[in-house]
Design a protein around this motif. Structure first.
Motif, mmCIF file in Angstrom:
data_model
loop_
_atom_site.group_PDB
_atom_site.id
_atom_site.type_symbol
_atom_site.label_atom_id
_atom_site.label_comp_id
_atom_site.label_asym_id
_atom_site.label_seq_id
_atom_site.Cartn_x
_atom_site.Cartn_y
_atom_site.Cartn_z
ATOM 1 N N ALA A 240 0.830 -1.206 0.000
ATOM 2 C CA ALA A 240 0.000 0.000 0.000
ATOM 3 C C ALA A 240 0.867 1.261 0.000
ATOM 4 O O ALA A 240 0.563 2.240 -0.696
ATOM 5 C CB ALA A 240 -0.932 -0.008 1.209
ATOM 6 N N LEU A 241 1.952 1.243 0.770
ATOM 7 C CA LEU A 241 2.867 2.384 0.812
ATOM 8 C C LEU A 241 3.488 2.620 -0.560
ATOM 9 O O LEU A 241 3.535 3.760 -1.050
ATOM 10 C CB LEU A 241 3.957 2.134 1.848
ATOM 11 C CG LEU A 241 5.093 3.159 1.912
ATOM 12 C CD1 LEU A 241 4.571 4.514 2.379
ATOM 13 C CD2 LEU A 241 6.214 2.663 2.826
ATOM 14 N N THR A 242 3.970 1.553 -1.181
ATOM 15 C CA THR A 242 4.592 1.674 -2.501
ATOM 16 C C THR A 242 3.598 2.200 -3.529
ATOM 17 O O THR A 242 3.929 3.066 -4.354
ATOM 18 C CB THR A 242 5.153 0.312 -2.945
ATOM 19 O OG1 THR A 242 6.058 -0.177 -1.944
ATOM 20 C CG2 THR A 242 5.898 0.421 -4.266
ATOM 21 N N ALA A 243 2.362 1.702 -3.475
ATOM 22 C CA ALA A 243 1.331 2.156 -4.411
ATOM 23 C C ALA A 243 1.007 3.637 -4.198
ATOM 24 O O ALA A 243 0.828 4.392 -5.169
ATOM 25 C CB ALA A 243 0.072 1.306 -4.255
ATOM 26 N N ARG A 244 0.941 4.062 -2.946
ATOM 27 C CA ARG A 244 0.657 5.480 -2.667
ATOM 28 C C ARG A 244 1.771 6.378 -3.194
ATOM 29 O O ARG A 244 1.527 7.401 -3.830
ATOM 30 C CB ARG A 244 0.481 5.672 -1.152
ATOM 31 C CG ARG A 244 -0.083 7.037 -0.741
ATOM 32 C CD ARG A 244 0.997 8.012 -0.319
ATOM 33 N NE ARG A 244 1.616 7.634 0.943
ATOM 34 C CZ ARG A 244 2.700 8.235 1.426
ATOM 35 N NH1 ARG A 244 3.272 9.229 0.765
ATOM 36 N NH2 ARG A 244 3.243 7.832 2.571
ATOM 37 N N LEU A 245 3.017 5.987 -2.961
ATOM 38 C CA LEU A 245 4.147 6.777 -3.430
ATOM 39 C C LEU A 245 4.210 6.802 -4.953
ATOM 40 O O LEU A 245 4.524 7.835 -5.555
ATOM 41 C CB LEU A 245 5.442 6.217 -2.849
ATOM 42 C CG LEU A 245 5.606 6.370 -1.334
ATOM 43 C CD1 LEU A 245 6.727 5.475 -0.825
ATOM 44 C CD2 LEU A 245 5.879 7.821 -0.952
ATOM 45 N N ARG A 246 3.910 5.671 -5.574
ATOM 46 C CA ARG A 246 3.880 5.624 -7.039
ATOM 47 C C ARG A 246 2.855 6.613 -7.590
ATOM 48 O O ARG A 246 3.128 7.362 -8.535
ATOM 49 C CB ARG A 246 3.531 4.204 -7.499
ATOM 50 C CG ARG A 246 3.565 4.006 -9.018
ATOM 51 C CD ARG A 246 2.951 2.682 -9.436
ATOM 52 N NE ARG A 246 1.499 2.710 -9.278
ATOM 53 C CZ ARG A 246 0.797 1.871 -8.520
ATOM 54 N NH1 ARG A 246 1.411 0.927 -7.826
ATOM 55 N NH2 ARG A 246 -0.508 1.985 -8.442
ATOM 56 N N GLU B 197 -0.438 4.284 8.244
ATOM 57 C CA GLU B 197 0.053 3.488 7.123
ATOM 58 C C GLU B 197 0.769 2.216 7.549
ATOM 59 O O GLU B 197 0.981 1.319 6.725
ATOM 60 C CB GLU B 197 0.979 4.334 6.253
ATOM 61 C CG GLU B 197 0.272 5.512 5.593
ATOM 62 C CD GLU B 197 1.057 6.095 4.435
ATOM 63 O OE1 GLU B 197 1.361 5.357 3.488
ATOM 64 O OE2 GLU B 197 1.363 7.300 4.488
ATOM 65 N N MET B 198 1.182 2.133 8.806
ATOM 66 C CA MET B 198 1.879 0.950 9.308
ATOM 67 C C MET B 198 1.970 1.051 10.818
ATOM 68 O O MET B 198 1.619 2.077 11.403
ATOM 69 C CB MET B 198 3.291 0.843 8.710
ATOM 70 C CG MET B 198 4.215 1.986 9.090
ATOM 71 S SD MET B 198 5.795 1.920 8.218
ATOM 72 C CE MET B 198 5.239 2.075 6.521
ATOM 73 N N ARG B 199 2.480 0.001 11.432
ATOM 74 C CA ARG B 199 2.747 0.055 12.864
ATOM 75 C C ARG B 199 4.082 0.748 13.123
ATOM 76 O O ARG B 199 4.984 0.711 12.280
ATOM 77 C CB ARG B 199 2.777 -1.355 13.456
ATOM 78 C CG ARG B 199 1.419 -2.027 13.519
ATOM 79 C CD ARG B 199 1.493 -3.252 14.401
ATOM 80 N NE ARG B 199 0.211 -3.945 14.482
ATOM 81 C CZ ARG B 199 -0.006 -5.033 15.209
ATOM 82 N NH1 ARG B 199 0.999 -5.571 15.920
ATOM 83 N NH2 ARG B 199 -1.191 -5.605 15.225
ATOM 84 N N ASN B 200 4.187 1.343 14.269
ATOM 85 C CA ASN B 200 5.442 1.984 14.663
ATOM 86 C C ASN B 200 6.344 0.916 15.281
ATOM 87 O O ASN B 200 6.552 0.859 16.485
ATOM 88 C CB ASN B 200 5.169 3.105 15.666
ATOM 89 C CG ASN B 200 6.430 3.909 15.975
ATOM 90 O OD1 ASN B 200 7.423 3.815 15.252
ATOM 91 N ND2 ASN B 200 6.386 4.675 17.041
ATOM 92 N N GLU B 201 6.889 0.079 14.406
ATOM 93 C CA GLU B 201 7.639 -1.100 14.857
ATOM 94 C C GLU B 201 8.949 -1.201 14.096
ATOM 95 O O GLU B 201 8.977 -1.104 12.870
ATOM 96 C CB GLU B 201 6.788 -2.361 14.640
ATOM 97 C CG GLU B 201 7.389 -3.627 15.200
ATOM 98 C CD GLU B 201 6.457 -4.830 15.075
ATOM 99 O OE1 GLU B 201 6.981 -5.955 14.945
ATOM 100 O OE2 GLU B 201 5.214 -4.651 15.103
#
Length: 302
Positions: free
Chosen positions: A47-53, A279-283
């Motif tokens: 999802a992160l990669t798609a958003r940045l794209r 967008e993700m966990r803080n891990e």
């Protein structure tokens, strides 16, 4: 996950192997690796990669230092690469390669030959601190073994090895060594490489994006641009188009975020911000620690 077929390559083979290929230009993202309960969070990465794209970046680097590659098993690294390639679609992807055992690194390079990569991001062997002749041998051996272009990752504060301008210019003669991620800490070296023109110079230091592109560099491999991505894309476009007055205004507006992003070890501040955005966990993986509460509050205030 199985390797993607070479037919789906994001960059045509002819373009990828052409000297001074323009593929290594613009705004690239050194991707973080999201985690969830100790494992790689592949849906979050996709999802992160798609958003940045969708926000206009030029390409991606998987498994670099921002991606906590040193904390990933080799199988995990390949899985991260596969997820990134699938989500990147038509955008080029470069894979990070590092180590200090030359035989094992060459094995890694050969294992990556079946993936549709735009290139390999290769750092000097860490810990060993070889001579300049040793560094020449290291990069040439990897470039000889690679089927795709090599991007030199010059980052002496992580590897302990300093590549001199003379060594970098000698490496530029190799047909598969086509670009550099410049974290070398020397403006004179950066200018010499830009003036030589054989290597595409992409800054790997977010604080140097303005300077490097204004000097004629090809682009940036950025961590900060995970956030406020359209503004970073705009900045690179303005600088490449020569609109310095508007570029200065855009650059100044980005300064508080760039400063906060590196206030603690990367990628802890970045992951805290992306977690705040949902967008993700803080891990992170030990020994990397999450950003301090004080910095988290500062980031949220941005």
């Amino acid at each position: 996950m199985s390797p993607l077929p070479i037919a789906t390559a994001a960059v045509p083979a002819a373009a990828a192997n052409h000297p001074n290929s323009p593929v290594f230009s613009g705004l690239w993202i050194a991707l973080v690796t999201p985690f969830k309960d100790g494992a790689v969070d592949h849906p979050a990465l996709a999802a992160l990669t798609a958003r940045l794209r969708a926000e206009g970046v030029s390409g991606f680097v998987a498994c670099g230092s921002t991606g906590e590659a040193a904390a990933l098993e080799k199988a995990e690294q390949l899985q991260v690469l596969e997820t990134t390639l699938e989500a990147a679609r038509d955008l080029p992807v470069v894979m990070g390669v590092s180590g200090y055992h030359q035989g094992q690194v060459l094995d890694q390079v050969q294992a990556l030959a079946c993936y549709p990569l735009a290139g390999l991001l290769v750092s000097a062997p860490h810990y060993i601190r070889p001579s300049q002749d040793g560094l020449l041998h290291w990069f040439r051996a990897i470039a000889d073994a690679s089927t795709v272009p090599v991007v030199i990752y010059d980052i002496p504060y992580r590897t302990g090895a300093t590549l001199t301008p003379e060594t970098l210019l000698a490496l530029a003669a190799h047909p598969r060594i086509q670009a550099i991620k410049d974290c070398g800490g020397s403006t004179a070296k950066t200018q010499a490489l830009i003036a030589d023109g054989r290597l595409q110079v992409l800054t790997g230091e977010d604080a140097q994006i303005f300077n490097t592109l204004a000097l004629g560099g090809a682009g940036a491999i950025s961590a900060c641009a995970h956030w406020q991505t359209p503004q970073f894309v705009e900045l690179v476009g303005l600088l490449r188009g020569g609109d310095l007055p508007q570029a200065r205004r855009t650059w100044q507006a980005l300064q508080p975020w760039i400063e906060a992003c590196f206030a603690e070890p990367n990628p802890a501040p970045l992951k805290a911000m992306l977690a705040h955005a949902g967008e993700m966990r803080n891990e992170l993986r030990a020994p990397m620690m999450a950003a301090s509460e004080a910095l988290v509050q500062r980031l949220q205030a941005l």
